[in-house]
Every structure is written in C-alpha cells, then in structure tokens.
Motif scaffolding. Sequence first.
Motif, PDB file in Angstrom:
ATOM      1  N   HIS A  28       0.830  -1.205   0.000  1.00 54.50           N
ATOM      2  CA  HIS A  28       0.000   0.000   0.000  1.00 54.50           C
ATOM      3  C   HIS A  28       0.863   1.253   0.000  1.00 54.50           C
ATOM      4  O   HIS A  28       1.877   1.328   0.690  1.00 54.50           O
ATOM      5  CB  HIS A  28      -0.919   0.005   1.225  1.00 54.50           C
ATOM      6  N   LEU A  29       0.447   2.224  -0.795  1.00 54.92           N
ATOM      7  CA  LEU A  29       1.134   3.513  -0.843  1.00 54.92           C
ATOM      8  C   LEU A  29       0.696   4.355   0.343  1.00 54.92           C
ATOM      9  O   LEU A  29      -0.360   4.107   0.947  1.00 54.92           O
ATOM     10  CB  LEU A  29       0.810   4.223  -2.158  1.00 54.92           C
ATOM     11  N   GLN A  30       1.465   5.377   0.660  1.00 58.28           N
ATOM     12  CA  GLN A  30       1.173   6.179   1.837  1.00 58.28           C
ATOM     13  C   GLN A  30      -0.195   6.860   1.764  1.00 58.28           C
ATOM     14  O   GLN A  30      -0.843   7.042   2.782  1.00 58.28           O
ATOM     15  CB  GLN A  30       2.270   7.211   2.069  1.00 58.28           C
ATOM     16  N   GLY A  31      -0.677   7.192   0.586  1.00 56.13           N
ATOM     17  CA  GLY A  31      -1.982   7.847   0.443  1.00 56.13           C
ATOM     18  C   GLY A  31      -3.154   6.880   0.479  1.00 56.13           C
ATOM     19  O   GLY A  31      -4.318   7.297   0.544  1.00 56.13           O
ATOM     20  N   PHE A  40      -3.168   1.893   4.116  1.00 57.57           N
ATOM     21  CA  PHE A  40      -1.757   1.962   4.493  1.00 57.57           C
ATOM     22  C   PHE A  40      -1.603   1.722   5.989  1.00 57.57           C
ATOM     23  O   PHE A  40      -2.287   2.331   6.806  1.00 57.57           O
ATOM     24  CB  PHE A  40      -1.174   3.330   4.122  1.00 57.57           C
ATOM     25  N   GLY A  41      -0.730   0.815   6.348  1.00 56.04           N
ATOM     26  CA  GLY A  41      -0.470   0.529   7.754  1.00 56.04           C
ATOM     27  C   GLY A  41      -1.404  -0.489   8.371  1.00 56.04           C
ATOM     28  O   GLY A  41      -1.309  -0.784   9.561  1.00 56.04           O
ATOM     29  N   GLN A  42      -2.313  -1.055   7.585  1.00 57.25           N
ATOM     30  CA  GLN A  42      -3.235  -2.058   8.115  1.00 57.25           C
ATOM     31  C   GLN A  42      -2.739  -3.453   7.711  1.00 57.25           C
ATOM     32  O   GLN A  42      -2.614  -3.740   6.517  1.00 57.25           O
ATOM     33  CB  GLN A  42      -4.642  -1.844   7.587  1.00 57.25           C
ATOM     34  N   PRO A  43      -2.506  -4.319   8.674  1.00 57.70           N
ATOM     35  CA  PRO A  43      -2.004  -5.660   8.352  1.00 57.70           C
ATOM     36  C   PRO A  43      -2.977  -6.482   7.509  1.00 57.70           C
ATOM     37  O   PRO A  43      -2.569  -7.241   6.637  1.00 57.70           O
ATOM     38  CB  PRO A  43      -1.788  -6.326   9.703  1.00 57.70           C
ATOM     39  N   CYS A  51      -7.943  -2.459  -3.084  1.00 57.25           N
ATOM     40  CA  CYS A  51      -7.486  -1.109  -3.408  1.00 57.25           C
ATOM     41  C   CYS A  51      -6.691  -1.179  -4.716  1.00 57.25           C
ATOM     42  O   CYS A  51      -6.467  -2.266  -5.254  1.00 57.25           O
ATOM     43  CB  CYS A  51      -6.628  -0.521  -2.284  1.00 57.25           C
ATOM     44  N   THR A  52      -6.265  -0.034  -5.189  1.00 58.91           N
ATOM     45  CA  THR A  52      -5.560   0.013  -6.478  1.00 58.91           C
ATOM     46  C   THR A  52      -4.041  -0.014  -6.333  1.00 58.91           C
ATOM     47  O   THR A  52      -3.334   0.154  -7.329  1.00 58.91           O
ATOM     48  CB  THR A  52      -5.971   1.287  -7.249  1.00 58.91           C
ATOM     49  N   CYS A  53      -3.542  -0.215  -5.133  1.00 59.69           N
ATOM     50  CA  CYS A  53      -2.085  -0.251  -4.941  1.00 59.69           C
ATOM     51  C   CYS A  53      -1.482  -1.421  -5.717  1.00 59.69           C
ATOM     52  O   CYS A  53      -2.121  -2.465  -5.890  1.00 59.69           O
ATOM     53  CB  CYS A  53      -1.744  -0.370  -3.458  1.00 59.69           C
ATOM     54  N   SER A  54      -0.255  -1.223  -6.157  1.00 60.14           N
ATOM     55  CA  SER A  54       0.382  -2.219  -7.017  1.00 60.14           C
ATOM     56  C   SER A  54       0.895  -3.432  -6.256  1.00 60.14           C
ATOM     57  O   SER A  54       1.117  -3.374  -5.049  1.00 60.14           O
ATOM     58  CB  SER A  54       1.542  -1.573  -7.786  1.00 60.14           C
ATOM     59  N   ARG A  91      12.431  -3.590   2.716  1.00 67.72           N
ATOM     60  CA  ARG A  91      11.923  -4.276   3.908  1.00 67.72           C
ATOM     61  C   ARG A  91      11.165  -3.300   4.808  1.00 67.72           C
ATOM     62  O   ARG A  91      10.036  -3.570   5.227  1.00 67.72           O
ATOM     63  CB  ARG A  91      13.087  -4.897   4.680  1.00 67.72           C
ATOM     64  N   ASP A  92      11.778  -2.150   5.082  1.00 66.91           N
ATOM     65  CA  ASP A  92      11.152  -1.177   5.976  1.00 66.91           C
ATOM     66  C   ASP A  92       9.878  -0.590   5.382  1.00 66.91           C
ATOM     67  O   ASP A  92       8.875  -0.438   6.081  1.00 66.91           O
ATOM     68  CB  ASP A  92      12.144  -0.070   6.325  1.00 66.91           C
ATOM     69  N   SER A  93       9.886  -0.281   4.084  1.00 62.11           N
ATOM     70  CA  SER A  93       8.695   0.307   3.469  1.00 62.11           C
ATOM     71  C   SER A  93       7.556  -0.705   3.413  1.00 62.11           C
ATOM     72  O   SER A  93       6.398  -0.345   3.636  1.00 62.11           O
ATOM     73  CB  SER A  93       9.010   0.849   2.068  1.00 62.11           C
ATOM     74  N   GLN A  94       7.878  -1.978   3.162  1.00 55.39           N
ATOM     75  CA  GLN A  94       6.815  -2.985   3.129  1.00 55.39           C
ATOM     76  C   GLN A  94       6.260  -3.241   4.528  1.00 55.39           C
ATOM     77  O   GLN A  94       5.063  -3.439   4.700  1.00 55.39           O
ATOM     78  CB  GLN A  94       7.327  -4.283   2.490  1.00 55.39           C
TER      79      GLN A  94
END
Length: 183
Positions: free
Chosen positions: A85-88, A92-95, A101-104, A148-151
């Motif tokens: 998930h992208l920040q917008g 985002f941040g939900q396990p 959603c449209t995130c890649s 790793r951190d961003s995912q």
Amino acid sequence: MMSINKGKEIAQGSSRSAAVVVTAAADQQNPPPLSRYESQKRRDWITFGQYLRNRRPPVALSQCNANHVIDFLRYLDQFGKTKVHLQGCMFFGQPEPPGPCTCSLRQAWGSLDALIGRLRAAYEENGGSPETNPFANAMIRIYLREVRDSQAKARGIPYKKKKKKRNPLKSNEDSSSFPTQQP
C-alpha cells in the motif's frame, strides 16, 4: 561340455561388462538432478543474464554494477504478488485490509533477499571475483533494507530483527575464567 559353458560364461561376462560401461557413460551424460536451491540459482542466473543482454544497449557481465542489479530488482516488481500500500492509500499501515485497493503488487522483501543471495553465490561460481561481486555491494544491502522497511510500514507490521540466543554455559565460563580479586 566344459568349453561350451566356458564360452557361455565369457559371453555373459562380456555383456555384463559392456552394460557396466554403458551405465557409467550414461551417468556421465546425466548428472544427478540438482537440488531445489541449485536449480533456482541456475534459473535466476540465466534470467539475470537475459535481462542484461536485453537492455539497450546490452550490458556485459563484466560491466555489471550495483545499479544494474537494483534496476533488475525493480524490473521484477511487475511480476510480484505482494500488495504494498502507498502512503496515500486508506489501507496503508493495516495488516489485514478489509477491502480491495488500487495499490500495485510488488516482489516481497524476503523473495528479493533470497534472490540476491542466490545470485551472489552464482556470480562467484561462474568465475566472478568476490571483490567485484555487484550482488555483494553495500548499495544492494541498503536497497533491500529500504524495501523491507517500506513494506513493513505499508502493512503496519514493524520488522524486528531476530536476536541471537546467548549460550548460558558460555557466559558462565567467560565470567569464571577471570580470577576474582578479593579485598
């Protein structure tokens, strides 16, 4: 009678020895099957080589550097199966997001980390020097850490490095090896 049996034994013996020779030759032509790791490593090495050859202009393996490796990892993202998930994004941040959603989709960090490990080994097995190994470059480690951190942030799950277990016997031995001074 004896000469007939002796001739028969010689004939059978020669066919047996011929069979052994044929079997030995077949073993040389058909080496034992590769382990899963070895076949994956070989397939990854071939894929990376094709990637370099298909670049415009093509890149020789001797000219390959960490930037080419990072480009290859980014190229592989299009074949990923992990939703990041992208920040917008509202998820985002939900396990476990409640909806689509449209995130890649991207390659999972663990898959990229394992891939780099296999390619690092394959590079050296194919004649590359450990000093010039582009897969061992610090830029690759930094890139993988960022992925790793961003995912982990995108999923709302912090990555925690596993701590090494301390050997209690060793710590006791260490403390007892120094003589204690008494006043």
